[in-house]
Write a protein that holds these residues in place. Structure first.
Motif, PDB file in Angstrom:
ATOM      1  N   LYS A 144      -1.272  15.232  -4.588  1.00 53.76           N
ATOM      2  CA  LYS A 144      -1.872  16.323  -3.821  1.00 53.76           C
ATOM      3  C   LYS A 144      -0.885  17.475  -3.628  1.00 53.76           C
ATOM      4  N   MET A 145       0.392  17.145  -3.444  1.00 54.50           N
ATOM      5  CA  MET A 145       1.399  18.189  -3.261  1.00 54.50           C
ATOM      6  C   MET A 145       1.580  18.997  -4.539  1.00 54.50           C
ATOM      7  N   LYS A 146       1.555  18.337  -5.701  1.00 54.92           N
ATOM      8  CA  LYS A 146       1.699  19.046  -6.967  1.00 54.92           C
ATOM      9  C   LYS A 146       0.542  20.008  -7.197  1.00 54.92           C
ATOM     10  N   ARG A 147      -0.633  19.634  -6.747  1.00 52.80           N
ATOM     11  CA  ARG A 147      -1.808  20.499  -6.907  1.00 52.80           C
ATOM     12  C   ARG A 147      -1.859  21.602  -5.848  1.00 52.80           C
ATOM     13  N   GLY A 148      -0.984  21.518  -4.849  1.00 54.41           N
ATOM     14  CA  GLY A 148      -0.976  22.513  -3.790  1.00 54.41           C
ATOM     15  C   GLY A 148      -1.993  22.236  -2.698  1.00 54.41           C
TER      16      GLY A 148
ATOM     17  N   PHE B 228       0.805  -1.220   0.000  1.00 54.16           N
ATOM     18  CA  PHE B 228       0.000   0.000   0.000  1.00 54.16           C
ATOM     19  C   PHE B 228       0.843   1.276   0.000  1.00 54.16           C
ATOM     20  N   LYS B 229       2.064   1.211   0.492  1.00 52.78           N
ATOM     21  CA  LYS B 229       2.895   2.423   0.611  1.00 52.78           C
ATOM     22  C   LYS B 229       3.084   3.173  -0.700  1.00 52.78           C
ATOM     23  N   PRO B 230       3.410   2.498  -1.812  1.00 56.85           N
ATOM     24  CA  PRO B 230       3.574   3.254  -3.065  1.00 56.85           C
ATOM     25  C   PRO B 230       2.299   3.985  -3.482  1.00 56.85           C
ATOM     26  N   VAL B 231       1.158   3.394  -3.220  1.00 57.75           N
ATOM     27  CA  VAL B 231      -0.114   4.037  -3.567  1.00 57.75           C
ATOM     28  C   VAL B 231      -0.299   5.299  -2.738  1.00 57.75           C
ATOM     29  N   ILE B 232       0.024   5.230  -1.453  1.00 59.89           N
ATOM     30  CA  ILE B 232      -0.122   6.398  -0.579  1.00 59.89           C
ATOM     31  C   ILE B 232       0.867   7.492  -0.973  1.00 59.89           C
ATOM     32  N   PHE B 233       2.115   7.114  -1.265  1.00 57.35           N
ATOM     33  CA  PHE B 233       3.098   8.110  -1.703  1.00 57.35           C
ATOM     34  C   PHE B 233       2.666   8.764  -3.014  1.00 57.35           C
TER      35      PHE B 233
END
Length: 129
Positions: A118-122, A107-112
Motif C-alpha cells: 500500500k505504501m508503494k502505491r501511495g 500473521f505479522k509478515p502478511v500485514i507488513f
C-alpha cells in the motif's frame, strides 16, 4: 466493498450453521453459556495483552526506536478482542488466533507485506514531525 459485504454475509451464515450444529450436539443452554464464556474470557485476555502491548509501544518510543512491530501487535490484539466479543464460534477462533502470541507472529509478515504494498502505491502515507 462488495467483497467485504459478501464476506460478512458468508460469515453470518456460517456462524448460524455452526450455532445449529453445536446447539444440536450439546444443547441450546450450554451453547449460549459457551458463547458468553468465550466472549468474557476473550475480552479479559485481550485487555491484559493489549495493556502490555501499549506499554511496549511506549517503551520503544522512549528508546528512540520506531514502534512498528508493537503497533501492529496492538492492532492485532484489538481486532482479536473485537472478534472475541462478537458472539460466534468462528469469530472466537479467529479472535484467539489474533490474540495468541504464536499465531500473531505468523500473521505479522502478511500485514507488513500488505502495508509495504500500500505504501508503494501511495495509498498509505506516514507523517513525521
Amino acid at each position: 466493498m462488495k467483497k467485504i459485504l459478501f464476506g460478512l454475509l458468508a460469515l453470518v451464515f456460517a456462524e448460524i450453521a455452526v450455532f445449529i450444529v453445536i446447539g444440536n450436539a450439546i444443547g441450546v443452554f450450554y451453547t449460549l453459556l459457551l458463547i458468553i464464556f468465550t466472549s468474557i474470557a476473550g475480552l479479559l485476555i485481550a485487555k491484559k495483552r493489549g495493556t502490555k502491548s501499549i506499554q511496549d509501544i511506549q517503551k520503544s518510543m522512549q528508546q528512540g526506536q520506531p514502534p512498528a512491530v508493537p503497533v501492529i501487535e496492538t492492532f492485532m490484539i484489538f481486532v482479536g478482542g473485537v472478534l472475541l466479543a462478537v458472539p460466534g464460534f468462528i469469530t472466537d477462533i479467529l479472535g484467539i488466533l489474533f490474540v495468541s502470541g504464536i499465531t500473531r507472529n505468523l500473521f505479522k509478515p502478511v500485514i507488513f507485506y500488505y502495508l509495504r504494498k500500500k505504501m508503494k502505491r501511495g495509498q498509505v502515507v506516514i507523517l513525521q514531525k
